[in-house]
Design an enzyme around this catalytic site. Structure first.
Site, short mmCIF file in Angstrom:
data_model
loop_
_atom_site.label_atom_id
_atom_site.label_comp_id
_atom_site.label_asym_id
_atom_site.label_seq_id
_atom_site.Cartn_x
_atom_site.Cartn_y
_atom_site.Cartn_z
N LYS A 127 0.89 -1.17 0.00
CA LYS A 127 0.00 0.00 0.00
C LYS A 127 0.92 1.21 0.00
O LYS A 127 2.06 1.12 0.45
CB LYS A 127 -0.83 0.03 1.30
CG LYS A 127 -1.86 -1.06 1.42
CD LYS A 127 -3.24 -0.50 1.06
CE LYS A 127 -4.33 -1.47 1.42
NZ LYS A 127 -4.65 -1.45 2.84
N HIS A 130 1.93 6.97 2.20
CA HIS A 130 1.41 8.25 1.72
C HIS A 130 1.64 9.38 2.71
O HIS A 130 2.18 9.17 3.78
CB HIS A 130 -0.06 8.11 1.33
CG HIS A 130 -0.94 7.66 2.45
ND1 HIS A 130 -1.25 8.47 3.51
CD2 HIS A 130 -1.55 6.47 2.67
CE1 HIS A 130 -2.04 7.80 4.33
NE2 HIS A 130 -2.22 6.58 3.85
N HIS A 133 1.02 9.02 6.36
CA HIS A 133 1.97 8.29 7.21
C HIS A 133 3.11 9.17 7.69
O HIS A 133 3.80 8.83 8.63
CB HIS A 133 2.57 7.10 6.46
CG HIS A 133 1.64 5.95 6.34
ND1 HIS A 133 1.19 5.48 5.14
CD2 HIS A 133 1.07 5.16 7.28
CE1 HIS A 133 0.38 4.46 5.33
NE2 HIS A 133 0.29 4.25 6.63
N1 ARG Z 1 -0.45 -0.09 9.81
C1 ARG Z 1 -1.42 0.74 10.44
C2 ARG Z 1 -1.95 1.78 9.47
O1 ARG Z 1 -1.29 2.16 8.53
C3 ARG Z 1 -0.88 1.46 11.65
C4 ARG Z 1 -0.35 0.57 12.73
C5 ARG Z 1 -0.41 1.22 14.04
N2 ARG Z 1 0.18 0.48 15.10
C6 ARG Z 1 -0.41 -0.45 15.82
N3 ARG Z 1 0.28 -1.04 16.76
N4 ARG Z 1 -1.67 -0.77 15.62
O2 ARG Z 1 -3.06 2.25 9.67
#
Ligand code: ARG
Length: 572
Positions: A127, A130, A133
């Site tokens: 993905k 972006h 992030h």
């Molecule tokens: N990968 C997730 C996202 O892009 C964020 C992860 C956040 N961290 C966690 N421990 N849940 O939305």
């Protein structure tokens, strides 16, 4: 360095009945403007016990402490005692401290022996990384740096989103429409196009969703074909992420992402079972959180596959065992507030008292001038493109403005990237904000380039000052500060003095913008001082003192920028 607050609190409490030094210290305020003194002590709270009107108390306190050598003046104004520090004592104390500590000015050790985990960035593989992030990445990195500077033993974790049902979809999509060379040429954009197509086609063909579910279950079981594809998606994506981290100058201690916990979830499900927390609901297993005013948490699906939240619980348990953290910090968008509240509660219900040490640090949304960021709608702006564009635009500005640099590529990178990071960290993290090129690269506004430019300007003055600066810094006790008593010098020194407190405050609030704003204040005060005063004068003693102050300003801007993750070029 003299702890002026401590000294003043000591004097006031010694001369006031029923007031401890700690209480006095807590009550001391820093007035908004230097005209009201360096510190102000409000007397309202003392009125009741003393049975006197606050202005009368203020007058009495002022009278009793007035003669201390620490003070130039002490004025009662209404209910306040305004304290003006003796300038020479103050200036000398600040300049000596910085001359001695230099890069360590502001460093603390309250964190010694305490391990703090800072989880941030955590993009999803296949993905786009972006613009949304960037907030987690930049805020998390700054929080990490600030905590490390205060002596905490920090661990930077990137909880990569490399697991979950979407990989079932990706596998199915790739098998149906994929092409190896296309993916290798441009991995994320290509994989994303398959993913988008999957969603479009699945609207008319429900069997696709079933196929995808099956593929994910196979992946969870570790079947060879699915695992190999997934690993390939992951490796390709990681290469792209690493390029972005390289541009930003950010490194992680661990990339243990969601898949890392695939063999650690059964244990969690068992724990939940033993505590009687699991309920069955249409074949799925849930934790009912109704009592706590929250929606139920889905732990395993009907087909036995686990979820995002299950992996977060497993990760927290693992981290406690592996690191025995003092704090476990998650820098994740505020859209996930409920998710974190749910699983923090579950950790608590499991009987883990360290649930209270898990902290979610939310932040607001970024939107772009052109509109919101969304993967589904395809209006994605890739972070890497934003960063490269920032570098390109900065290069144009450097050429156009004829900026002084011996390495245009390096400067364009430092300033371009710095500008993006600085803007990200400029307002309170919880606020939504709009990314705007206009604001980011403005060299005169409250921006990264402005702070960097001020730093480079201070560096240039120091270079011109040559040996005088070194002389002053090597023997700060000999500095004759009498030439620094002008208001702009004093205001600059006051801001510099406050720097260690600012870092502390930023850490406590998990708020890098506290540092960003202070850097802007120092840069503005420095530029005002530089406009008001001639630094490189003929008078040797005056020149040395002024250069010592210029050095102090440069040092604070540099350290502040470093904590934010922004470089401070010597020339620009
Ligand atoms: N990968 C997730 C996202 O892009 C964020 C992860 C956040 N961290 C966690 N421990 N849940 O939305």
């Amino acid at each position: 360095m003299i702890d002026f607050k401590e000294q003043i609190a000591g004097l006031i409490s010694a001369n006031t009945e029923n007031l401890t030094k700690e209480e006095a210290r807590d009550m001391l305020e820093i007035p908004a403007s230097g005209e009201m003194g360096d510190y102000a002590f409000p007397c309202f709270r003392l009125a009741k016990a003393a049975r006197k009107a606050p202005p009368l108390i203020a007058a009495e306190i002022a009278e009793s402490v007035r003669s201390a050598a620490l003070f130039e003046r002490v004025n009662p104004v209404g209910a306040y005692v305004n304290v003006f520090l003796a300038k020479e004592v103050f200036l000398k104390s600040v300049l000596s401290e910085i001359a001695e500590k230099r890069d360590d000015y502001g460093r603390g050790d309250i964190g010694r022996g305490k391990k703090v985990i800072v989880e941030f960035s955590s993009p999803n593989i296949a993905k786009p990384f972006h613009i949304g992030h960037i907030r987690s990445t930049v805020i998390g990195n700054a929080i990490n740096n600030i905590y490390a500077f205060l002596g905490y033993d920090t661990v930077k974790i990137n909880h990569i989103g490399d697991y979950g049902t979407q990989f079932g979809k990706m596998i199915v999509a790739y098998r149906k429409w994929g092409n190896r060379e296309d993916v290798e040429r441009d991995p994320i954009k290509t994989l994303l196009s398959y993913y988008t197509r999957f969603h479009a086609e699945a609207e008319n063909d429900a069997s696709l969703e079933d196929e995808a579910r099956l593929a994910f279950v196979k992946l969870e079981k570790g079947e060879a074909g699915e695992t190999a594809l997934w690993r390939w998606f992951r490796d390709m994506s990681m290469k792209e992420f690493e390029r972005v981290y390289g541009l930003l100058g950010i490194e992680f201690d661990s990339y243990a992402g969601e898949s890392f916990y695939s063999d650690k979830m059964e244990r969690v499900v068992n724990m939940l079972n033993e505590k009687g927390l699991l309920e069955e609901s249409e074949g799925a297993q849930i934790v009912n959180l109704e009592k706590y005013g929250m929606a139920p948490a889905l732990i395993t699906k009907k087909d036995g596959s686990t979820l995002y939240i299950t992996r977060d619980i497993a990760a927290a348990v693992y981290r406690k065992e592996r690191y025995d953290f003092y704090k476990n910090i998650y820098v994740v968008a505020s859209q996930q507030n409920l998710h974190f509240q749910q699983w923090f509660k579950i950790i608590e219900l499991l009987g883990f008292d360290w649930a209270k040490d898990c902290v979610h640090i939310p932040f607001g949304l970024v939107s772009l001038d052109e509109g919101a960021v969304s993967t589904r709608a395809g209006r994605v702006v890739f972070l890497e493109d934003v960063l490269n564009r920032a570098i390109e635009r900065t290069r144009e500005i450097i050429v156009e403005k004829n900026v002084n640099t011996d390495n245009i590529d390096a400067t364009a990178r430092q300033v371009g990237i710095g500008a993006v990071i600085f803007q990200e960290l400029s307002s309170n993290r919880i606020k939504d904000y709009t990314f705007s090129w206009e604001k980011v690269l403005n060299f005169d506004g409250e921006t990264g380039p402005y702070a960097q430019y001020s730093h480079a300007r201070a560096s240039s003055v120091l270079r011109k000052g040559g040996a005088s600066a070194e002389k002053a810094l090597n023997a700060p006790e000999k500095i004759d500060v009498s030439s620094l008593k002008g208001e702009s010098a004093c205001e600059l020194a006051r801001l510099i003095y406050r720097f260690p407190e600012i870092i502390f405050d930023a850490a406590e609030k998990y708020e890098p913008s506290v540092v960003t704003r202070h850097i802007v204040d120092v840069a503005q005060a420095f530029n005002k001082f530089y406009r008001d005063e001639r630094v490189l004068t003929e008078d040797a003693a005056e020149k040395e003192a002024k250069l010592a102050l210029v050095f102090a300003a440069k040092q604070v801007i540099k350290t502040g920028l470093r904590l934010l993750g922004v470089e401070a070029p010597e020339r620009m």
